[in-house]
Motif scaffolding. Sequence first.
Motif, PDB file in Angstrom:
ATOM      1  N   ALA A   1       0.816  -1.275  -0.130  1.00  0.00           N
ATOM      2  CA  ALA A   1       0.050   0.020  -0.015  1.00  0.00           C
ATOM      3  C   ALA A   1       0.896   1.255  -0.054  1.00  0.00           C
ATOM      4  CB  ALA A   1      -0.923  -0.003   1.029  1.00  0.00           C
ATOM      5  N   ASP A   2       2.054   1.127   0.696  1.00  0.00           N
ATOM      6  CA  ASP A   2       2.760   2.469   0.907  1.00  0.00           C
ATOM      7  C   ASP A   2       4.319   2.064   0.344  1.00  0.00           C
ATOM      8  OD1 ASP A   2       0.879   4.649   1.780  1.00  0.00           O
ATOM      9  OD2 ASP A   2       0.555   2.729   3.026  1.00  0.00           O
ATOM     10  N   VAL A   3       4.850   3.116  -0.070  1.00  0.00           N
ATOM     11  CA  VAL A   3       6.552   3.079  -0.353  1.00  0.00           C
ATOM     12  C   VAL A   3       7.208   3.854   0.651  1.00  0.00           C
ATOM     13  CG1 VAL A   3       8.290   3.501  -1.959  1.00  0.00           C
ATOM     14  CG2 VAL A   3       6.262   2.517  -2.714  1.00  0.00           C
ATOM     15  N   HIS A   4       8.144   3.481   1.254  1.00  0.00           N
ATOM     16  CA  HIS A   4       8.748   4.268   2.504  1.00  0.00           C
ATOM     17  C   HIS A   4      10.169   4.051   1.915  1.00  0.00           C
ATOM     18  CE1 HIS A   4       5.228   4.563   5.036  1.00  0.00           C
ATOM     19  NE2 HIS A   4       5.187   3.302   4.981  1.00  0.00           N
ATOM     20  N   ALA A   5      10.928   5.400   2.148  1.00  0.00           N
ATOM     21  CA  ALA A   5      12.321   5.398   1.893  1.00  0.00           C
ATOM     22  C   ALA A   5      13.068   5.712   3.118  1.00  0.00           C
ATOM     23  CB  ALA A   5      12.666   6.386   0.887  1.00  0.00           C
ATOM     24  N   TYR A   6      14.112   5.092   3.450  1.00  0.00           N
ATOM     25  CA  TYR A   6      15.190   5.098   4.677  1.00  0.00           C
ATOM     26  C   TYR A   6      16.412   5.469   4.318  1.00  0.00           C
ATOM     27  CZ  TYR A   6      10.985   3.030   7.068  1.00  0.00           C
ATOM     28  OH  TYR A   6       9.772   2.627   7.409  1.00  0.00           O
ATOM     29  N   SER A   7      16.994   6.683   4.537  1.00  0.00           N
ATOM     30  CA  SER A   7      17.994   7.435   4.304  1.00  0.00           C
ATOM     31  C   SER A   7      19.500   6.668   5.068  1.00  0.00           C
ATOM     32  CB  SER A   7      17.991   8.727   4.337  1.00  0.00           C
ATOM     33  OG  SER A   7      19.390   9.567   3.983  1.00  0.00           O
ATOM     34  N   LEU A   8      20.425   6.143   4.459  1.00  0.00           N
ATOM     35  CA  LEU A   8      21.503   5.952   5.255  1.00  0.00           C
ATOM     36  C   LEU A   8      22.350   7.104   5.500  1.00  0.00           C
ATOM     37  CD1 LEU A   8      22.878   3.251   2.524  1.00  0.00           C
ATOM     38  CD2 LEU A   8      22.243   2.725   5.167  1.00  0.00           C
ATOM     39  N   LEU A   9      22.271   8.288   4.876  1.00  0.00           N
ATOM     40  CA  LEU A   9      22.970   9.345   5.383  1.00  0.00           C
ATOM     41  C   LEU A   9      22.222  10.024   6.536  1.00  0.00           C
ATOM     42  CD1 LEU A   9      22.880  11.320   1.816  1.00  0.00           C
ATOM     43  CD2 LEU A   9      24.801   9.675   2.972  1.00  0.00           C
TER      44      LEU A   9
ATOM     45  N   LEU B   1       5.594  -2.991 -18.979  1.00  0.00           N
ATOM     46  CA  LEU B   1       5.141  -1.741 -18.364  1.00  0.00           C
ATOM     47  C   LEU B   1       5.877  -1.336 -17.216  1.00  0.00           C
ATOM     48  CD1 LEU B   1       2.655   0.351 -18.343  1.00  0.00           C
ATOM     49  CD2 LEU B   1       1.627  -1.070 -16.803  1.00  0.00           C
ATOM     50  N   VAL B   2       6.055  -0.248 -17.248  1.00  0.00           N
ATOM     51  CA  VAL B   2       6.731   0.787 -16.083  1.00  0.00           C
ATOM     52  C   VAL B   2       6.054   1.864 -15.920  1.00  0.00           C
ATOM     53  CG1 VAL B   2       8.622   2.224 -15.427  1.00  0.00           C
ATOM     54  CG2 VAL B   2       9.334   0.065 -16.614  1.00  0.00           C
ATOM     55  N   GLU B   3       5.955   1.987 -14.494  1.00  0.00           N
ATOM     56  CA  GLU B   3       4.929   3.327 -13.841  1.00  0.00           C
ATOM     57  C   GLU B   3       5.640   4.338 -13.264  1.00  0.00           C
ATOM     58  OE1 GLU B   3       0.608   1.020 -13.079  1.00  0.00           O
ATOM     59  OE2 GLU B   3       2.079   0.713 -11.654  1.00  0.00           O
ATOM     60  N   LEU B   4       5.379   5.485 -13.512  1.00  0.00           N
ATOM     61  CA  LEU B   4       5.996   6.685 -12.890  1.00  0.00           C
ATOM     62  C   LEU B   4       4.735   7.331 -12.033  1.00  0.00           C
ATOM     63  CD1 LEU B   4       8.020   8.453 -15.661  1.00  0.00           C
ATOM     64  CD2 LEU B   4       8.775   6.712 -14.337  1.00  0.00           C
ATOM     65  N   VAL B   5       5.028   7.192 -10.802  1.00  0.00           N
ATOM     66  CA  VAL B   5       3.918   7.932  -9.735  1.00  0.00           C
ATOM     67  C   VAL B   5       4.519   9.249  -9.225  1.00  0.00           C
ATOM     68  CG1 VAL B   5       2.856   7.347  -7.769  1.00  0.00           C
ATOM     69  CG2 VAL B   5       3.498   5.389  -9.083  1.00  0.00           C
ATOM     70  N   ASN B   6       3.766  10.181  -9.338  1.00  0.00           N
ATOM     71  CA  ASN B   6       3.987  11.448  -8.952  1.00  0.00           C
ATOM     72  C   ASN B   6       3.967  11.364  -7.357  1.00  0.00           C
ATOM     73  OD1 ASN B   6       3.419  14.274  -7.990  1.00  0.00           O
ATOM     74  ND2 ASN B   6       3.529  14.872 -10.106  1.00  0.00           N
TER      75      ASN B   6
ATOM     76  N   LYS C   1      13.599   7.890   8.319  1.00  0.00           N
ATOM     77  CA  LYS C   1      12.591   7.786   7.211  1.00  0.00           C
ATOM     78  C   LYS C   1      12.913   9.104   6.406  1.00  0.00           C
ATOM     79  CE  LYS C   1       8.728   5.945   7.682  1.00  0.00           C
ATOM     80  NZ  LYS C   1       7.154   5.735   7.975  1.00  0.00           N
ATOM     81  N   ALA C   2      12.924   9.164   4.930  1.00  0.00           N
ATOM     82  CA  ALA C   2      12.977  10.322   4.104  1.00  0.00           C
ATOM     83  C   ALA C   2      11.800  10.504   3.491  1.00  0.00           C
ATOM     84  CB  ALA C   2      14.205  10.252   3.555  1.00  0.00           C
ATOM     85  N   ARG C   3      11.134   9.547   2.993  1.00  0.00           N
ATOM     86  CA  ARG C   3       9.909   9.895   1.932  1.00  0.00           C
ATOM     87  C   ARG C   3       9.129   8.689   2.275  1.00  0.00           C
ATOM     88  NH1 ARG C   3      12.137  14.182   1.302  1.00  0.00           N
ATOM     89  NH2 ARG C   3      12.280  15.198  -0.700  1.00  0.00           N
ATOM     90  N   SER C   4       7.751   9.131   2.055  1.00  0.00           N
ATOM     91  CA  SER C   4       6.356   8.021   1.892  1.00  0.00           C
ATOM     92  C   SER C   4       5.851   8.250   0.723  1.00  0.00           C
ATOM     93  CB  SER C   4       6.030   7.951   3.155  1.00  0.00           C
ATOM     94  OG  SER C   4       6.603   7.504   4.539  1.00  0.00           O
ATOM     95  N   VAL C   5       5.396   7.441   0.163  1.00  0.00           N
ATOM     96  CA  VAL C   5       4.571   7.504  -1.043  1.00  0.00           C
ATOM     97  C   VAL C   5       3.424   6.460  -1.121  1.00  0.00           C
ATOM     98  CG1 VAL C   5       4.451   7.843  -3.517  1.00  0.00           C
ATOM     99  CG2 VAL C   5       6.441   8.432  -2.650  1.00  0.00           C
ATOM    100  N   ARG C   6       2.185   6.980  -1.097  1.00  0.00           N
ATOM    101  CA  ARG C   6       1.098   6.184  -1.298  1.00  0.00           C
ATOM    102  C   ARG C   6       1.060   5.347  -2.588  1.00  0.00           C
ATOM    103  NH1 ARG C   6      -2.085   3.341   2.387  1.00  0.00           N
ATOM    104  NH2 ARG C   6      -4.014   2.929   1.366  1.00  0.00           N
TER     105      ARG C   6
END
Length: 381
Positions: free
Chosen positions: A51-59, A95-100, A63-68
């Motif tokens: 349901a959700d994409v979460h990005a965790y930054s090594l730097l 197929l590839v999808e670009l999600v805003n 958590k850096a970003r969350s996208v539905r």
Amino acid sequence: MQAGTAGLPQIITEQTNSHVRLRSSPLRFPVDGHQVFFDDGHDFVVTFDGADVHAYSLLTGQKARSVRYNLASRLDSIRFSPNLSFIMVKRHTNLVELVNCLTGETISVTCKSSQKGNVIIGCVWTGGECGDFALITHHGIEMFKLNARADAAKSFKTVKGIAHINWFVYNHSLRCALVCTGPRKAAVQAIQFCSSGPIKMPKFEPNQSSSDSRPLALQDFTICKLYNKLCCLFISPARQEMLVFQMGREAVGQRCSCSLFTVGETFAVSVLDSLVAVHTLGDKYTILFDINVQENGIAKPLAPPLPIGGPRTIEDPNSLIATSKPAAHYLRDWCFSSPDLIIDKVQGKAWELTLQLDNLASSMRNEVHALQFLLQRENSA
């Protein structure tokens, strides 16, 4: 006990038998019910729970970003765009999808000749005259641009002279893809997506041994920079050998070979400060090579193979001695990711690797060579 700055006692490090160790404080991320990816464009560990994409930054360690992205299916790959406006998701072969990331709107992108058996192998973000992103397909490489409103994408160029692609390895920091081509899966070719346009380097066959005719496999290749030179590392499990190739616009040449001194092993590779660390996945030992230390085209290990060490910690609050246990004490899953990362998808931890230069230099018998070696390291102070 030695005195440190400002009259404070200096922490003493207890030496351990390792030349490479885990850095302290791993990045933590959820794993239950999540797919886990690594986005080398931003040093993100990316998770997807359906349901959700979460990005965790090594730097930052946060958590850096969350996208539905509400989709009840598994993903093949996911990458954030350079400006973090989009995520590029591949979950189909056509197929590839670009999600805003702000609006959630999706742009669907297909490859040419999809009705004629062409399939999408992967997708990467590019830039400059190479457009915004590229699809790597069985029939070739297509480059795409987003329109001014960033709500549609159009194919505008194809990298000519490359066909029958079987698989590819990509290094985002170098904007370089290494593709395996041909029905025999015996040749590879590097394409660098430069700001002025794509540069094709000569095709070559890294495995010239008549005793090993197996198809080339993507897990045996690493693209990296060693001493500011673009290199391809190829491990031949059958010959228990690593070959280092230096790649350029006009030529590709073998820089050296490295014997791995073991039989029946599988390997992973890390690159640390222009040193190549080859890890045996069975015995969990690491062999370090320096391509500048060779004789007659053969690079020998800098020191005897040793296990990876754990982070330096002070377990006793009343003690000033920092100890280090073996990495096996901290890891349950050994997923190596280029250039210098181990992702533990069982415990939800990402560990960066670092050199133990003090241990490594003390292992060298020749003091002059040890000094020269240290002077070439970025963190030799």
